[in-house]
Design an enzyme around this catalytic site. Structure first.
Site, PDB file in Angstrom:
ATOM      1  N   GLU A 109       0.884   5.035 -13.233  1.00 33.61           N
ATOM      2  CA  GLU A 109       1.210   3.998 -12.252  1.00 33.61           C
ATOM      3  C   GLU A 109       0.928   4.525 -10.849  1.00 33.61           C
ATOM      4  O   GLU A 109       0.724   5.728 -10.657  1.00 33.61           O
ATOM      5  CB  GLU A 109       2.675   3.540 -12.394  1.00 33.61           C
ATOM      6  CG  GLU A 109       2.873   2.682 -13.643  1.00 33.61           C
ATOM      7  CD  GLU A 109       4.292   2.185 -13.847  1.00 33.61           C
ATOM      8  OE1 GLU A 109       5.173   2.485 -13.037  1.00 33.61           O
ATOM      9  OE2 GLU A 109       4.506   1.492 -14.855  1.00 33.61           O
ATOM     10  N   HIS A 223       7.234  -6.023  -4.891  1.00 31.24           N
ATOM     11  CA  HIS A 223       6.211  -5.626  -5.870  1.00 31.24           C
ATOM     12  C   HIS A 223       4.932  -6.375  -5.528  1.00 31.24           C
ATOM     13  O   HIS A 223       4.973  -7.574  -5.239  1.00 31.24           O
ATOM     14  CB  HIS A 223       6.674  -5.971  -7.288  1.00 31.24           C
ATOM     15  CG  HIS A 223       5.905  -5.236  -8.348  1.00 31.24           C
ATOM     16  ND1 HIS A 223       4.598  -5.518  -8.640  1.00 31.24           N
ATOM     17  CD2 HIS A 223       6.263  -4.227  -9.177  1.00 31.24           C
ATOM     18  CE1 HIS A 223       4.187  -4.701  -9.608  1.00 31.24           C
ATOM     19  NE2 HIS A 223       5.183  -3.909  -9.956  1.00 31.24           N
ATOM     20  N   ARG A 267       3.215   1.179  -3.232  1.00 33.13           N
ATOM     21  CA  ARG A 267       3.532  -0.237  -3.411  1.00 33.13           C
ATOM     22  C   ARG A 267       3.557  -1.046  -2.121  1.00 33.13           C
ATOM     23  O   ARG A 267       3.055  -2.165  -2.067  1.00 33.13           O
ATOM     24  CB  ARG A 267       4.923  -0.348  -4.030  1.00 33.13           C
ATOM     25  CG  ARG A 267       4.851  -0.889  -5.395  1.00 33.13           C
ATOM     26  CD  ARG A 267       6.168  -0.895  -6.057  1.00 33.13           C
ATOM     27  NE  ARG A 267       5.859  -0.590  -7.435  1.00 33.13           N
ATOM     28  CZ  ARG A 267       6.725  -0.596  -8.401  1.00 33.13           C
ATOM     29  NH1 ARG A 267       7.972  -0.871  -8.160  1.00 33.13           N
ATOM     30  NH2 ARG A 267       6.352  -0.342  -9.610  1.00 33.13           N
ATOM     31  N   HIS A 328      11.507  -7.112  -5.261  1.00 33.37           N
ATOM     32  CA  HIS A 328      11.578  -6.442  -6.570  1.00 33.37           C
ATOM     33  C   HIS A 328      12.729  -5.453  -6.679  1.00 33.37           C
ATOM     34  O   HIS A 328      13.433  -5.425  -7.681  1.00 33.37           O
ATOM     35  CB  HIS A 328      10.243  -5.721  -6.784  1.00 33.37           C
ATOM     36  CG  HIS A 328      10.101  -5.058  -8.116  1.00 33.37           C
ATOM     37  ND1 HIS A 328      10.128  -5.763  -9.300  1.00 33.37           N
ATOM     38  CD2 HIS A 328       9.906  -3.754  -8.447  1.00 33.37           C
ATOM     39  CE1 HIS A 328       9.962  -4.922 -10.314  1.00 33.37           C
ATOM     40  NE2 HIS A 328       9.844  -3.706  -9.828  1.00 33.37           N
ATOM     41  N   ARG A 363      10.547   3.306  -3.230  1.00 35.74           N
ATOM     42  CA  ARG A 363      10.700   3.882  -4.567  1.00 35.74           C
ATOM     43  C   ARG A 363       9.347   4.057  -5.250  1.00 35.74           C
ATOM     44  O   ARG A 363       8.511   3.161  -5.250  1.00 35.74           O
ATOM     45  CB  ARG A 363      11.577   2.968  -5.428  1.00 35.74           C
ATOM     46  CG  ARG A 363      11.734   3.431  -6.853  1.00 35.74           C
ATOM     47  CD  ARG A 363      12.669   2.520  -7.620  1.00 35.74           C
ATOM     48  NE  ARG A 363      12.130   1.198  -7.764  1.00 35.74           N
ATOM     49  CZ  ARG A 363      11.446   0.768  -8.824  1.00 35.74           C
ATOM     50  NH1 ARG A 363      11.201   1.580  -9.833  1.00 35.74           N
ATOM     51  NH2 ARG A 363      11.012  -0.469  -8.883  1.00 35.74           N
TER      52      ARG A 363
END
Ligand code: FAD
Ligand code: SIN
Length: 519
Positions: A109, A223, A267, A328, A363
């Site tokens: 990811e 997100h 992100r 998110h 995060r």
């Protein structure tokens, strides 16, 4: 043996309850049915340094880099070093992670320097974790009360002594020697979110009302890729991790010009890149193109996302699908130490509602399930220090008047409808517009004025499930807007268009308490 109340039944609450029940009397409360919450929707998986070429040090370095200068190195070390044991604890409780030969299969990811995401059922990791942990809870000795919502904490002589709840059989006070809140995030602050309807920040708001320290509230993660249909379900970052790319309506890969890692940039960078590409094309969504992955890989690795797309009329393997950013994950929350202890004795917080310091300003993907598991194990161990305080709680029980009107017979503890009522709809609109992916002082001031007007108009002694949730959303929306206004720089998920660069002098967390607000 202490009497412990755990509130919430995602990964954090379920695992805390199971572990604590080995030595304590545990009552698990949850707003809906056992296992509801964000956890069951988790797709990508759990980040953990398991590969021979990987290490806790490398995982920690990626986590701190994503955290943009605000991650707490000591907490991050705990997270990454204890990650393998937490995954082993989940496995021992029956979680069947996907395997690849002799070991666990490892996915990739964004912003991870290597493959380190363990997953289950391809992209149904959360469902598998919840299945195994709810089965473990059901095996006992944990007692469970479903459809029972935390309303407020009971604090006596400065320590937490229980909870006020709203349940189908009435409003009541439940006493305990310690309370663990594991009530998840607050995605319902925004109109577009990947979070389920119960994500209204109830535990965080209740803790604040009793004077607990909160921190990092301005950092809300959006997100990049929710499917651009009503309900904005998630299209996992793991799809991009396997090679899917983002295109604008001219078919151009716009992220190539934004960041060297393109679709696998952090992100916040990808989410803002998409928002700007959408703005440049009249607000229409961009597309995620997974067609080069091959139908076989897509079906095997992403059955859940394939089904989500299919239910909206899209074929993930064969056509680009429309995507948009959505709220998110909340990095901010109730400030804890490395064992879940908050600033109020007897109150612990675990999971998304806690701010342990591991995420900083942003995060890293798949670090949340890991955080929930690692700190659940630690919080359960910390409960061993709790002194049974029956005298205190019994004295308190006598002193507490029932504060809530009894719910009507048809009332449930959770306002689990997706259709927002006007107040919530307006609050969500204000937060999306002014306290979303990009902020500035004028917008934040306008948001605060509007939130205050909404709070003024709201019922000041709420008793319905929705009104109680709205009270929490109004409070938390205000706290996020205030924190965002105070941080005059851009860092991680907090982007100020009027202060677009990070300011090294502001590279520290902001802690807020109710006492401070009243001073
Ligand atoms: P939750 O799982 O949200 O559980 C909160 C619990 O508290 C629920 O049971 C809820 O009903 C209960 N509750 C709330 N309010 C009350 C109240 N007043 N009274 C009683 N009970 C209450 N993270 C990853 O690491 N990897 C992923 O792949 C991943 N994918 C995700 C996909 C989606 C769609 C979403 C939304 C999130 C994803 N995340 C992922 C983030 C991660 O899933 C969550 O941060 C994490 O599961 C939170 O766990 P939790 O136990 O803290 O809270
Ligand atoms: C995802 O699968 O993209 C979600 C992962 C996460 O939120 O950590």
């Amino acid at each position: 043996m202490a009497r412990v109340i755990v509130v919430g039944s995602g990964v954090a609450g379920l695992l805390t309850a199971v572990r604590a029940s080995r030595r304590h009397e545990v009552l698990l409360l949850t707003k809906g049915v056992l296992g509801d919450g964000s956890t069951r929707h988790a797709q990508g998986g759990v980040a953990v340094a398991l590969a021979p070429s990987d290490s806790a040090v490398a995982h920690a370095a990626d986590t701190l880099r994503a955290g943009a200068g605000l991650g707490d190195p000591a907490a991050v070390t705990v997270l990454c070093e204890e990650g393998p044991d937490a995954v082993a604890a989940l496995t021992a409780l029956g979680v069947a992670f996907d395997r690849d030969g002799d070991g666990l299969a490892l996915g990739r990811e964004a912003a991870h320097s290597t493959r380190r995401i363990v997953h289950a059922g391809g992209d149904s990791t959360g469902r598998e974790i919840v299945r195994a942990l709810t089965a473990a809870v059901r095996r006992g000795p944990v007692r469970v009360r479903e459809h029972t919502a935390l309303v407020d904490l009971v604090v006596v002589d400065g320590s937490v002594a229980g909870v006020r709840v709203r349940a189908p059989d009435g409003a009541r006070v439940l006493m305990a020697d310690a309370v663990v809140i594991a009530t998840g995030g607050a995605g319902r602050l925004y109109p577009h979110t990947t979070n389920p309807p119960g994500a209204t920040g109830d535990g965080t708001a209740a803790a604040y009302r009793e004077g607990a320290e909160l921190a990092d509230l301005e950092f809300y993660q959006f997100h990049p890729t929710a499917l651009a249909v009503p309900g904005t379900p998630l299209v996992s970052e793991a799809v991009r991790g396997e090679g899917a790319v983002l295109r604008d309506e001219h078919g151009e890969r716009f992220m190539l010009g934004v960041h060297p890692d393109a679709e696998l940039a952090p992100r916040d960078v990808v989410a803002r890149g998409i928002a700007r590409a959408m703005a440049a094309q009249g607000g229409r969504p961009v597309v995620l193109d997974a067609t080069a992955l091959g139908a076989e890989l897509v079906a095997a690795r992403f059955p859940g996302v394939t089904a989500i797309c299919a239910s909206a009329g899209f074929d993930l393997a064969r056509e680009p699908v429309p995507v948009t950013p959505a709220a998110h994950y909340w990095m901010g929350g109730v400030r804890t130490d490395a064992s879940g202890r908050t600033s109020i004795p007897g109150l612990l917080a675990v999971g998304e509602c806690a701010r342990t310091g591991v995420h900083g300003a942003n995060r890293l993907a798949s670090n949340s399930l890991l955080e929930g598991a690692v700190f659940a194990v630690r919080a359960a161990a910390a409960l061993d220090e709790v002194e049974p305080a029956r005298a205190r709680t019994e004295r308190a029980a006598g002193a507490i008047a029932a504060p809530l009107a009894a719910p009507s017979a048809s009332a449930s503890a959770s306002a689990t409808t997706d259709a927002p009522a006007p107040l919530r709809e307006e609050l969500q609109r204000v937060l999306w517009r002014h306290v979303g992916l990009e902020r500035d002082a004028a917008g934040l001031e306008a948001a605060l004025t509007r939130i205050d007007a909404l709070a003024e108009a709201a019922n000041d002694s709420p008793s319905t499930a929705r009104a109680l949730e709205d009270r929490n959303l109004l409070l938390l929306g205000r706290l996020i807007a205030e924190a965002a206004l105070a941080r005059e720089e851009s860092r991680g998920a907090h982007h100020r268009t009027d202060h677009p660069a990070p300011d090294p002098a502001q590279a520290r967390s902001r802690v807020v308490t109710r006492q401070e607000a009243l001073a």
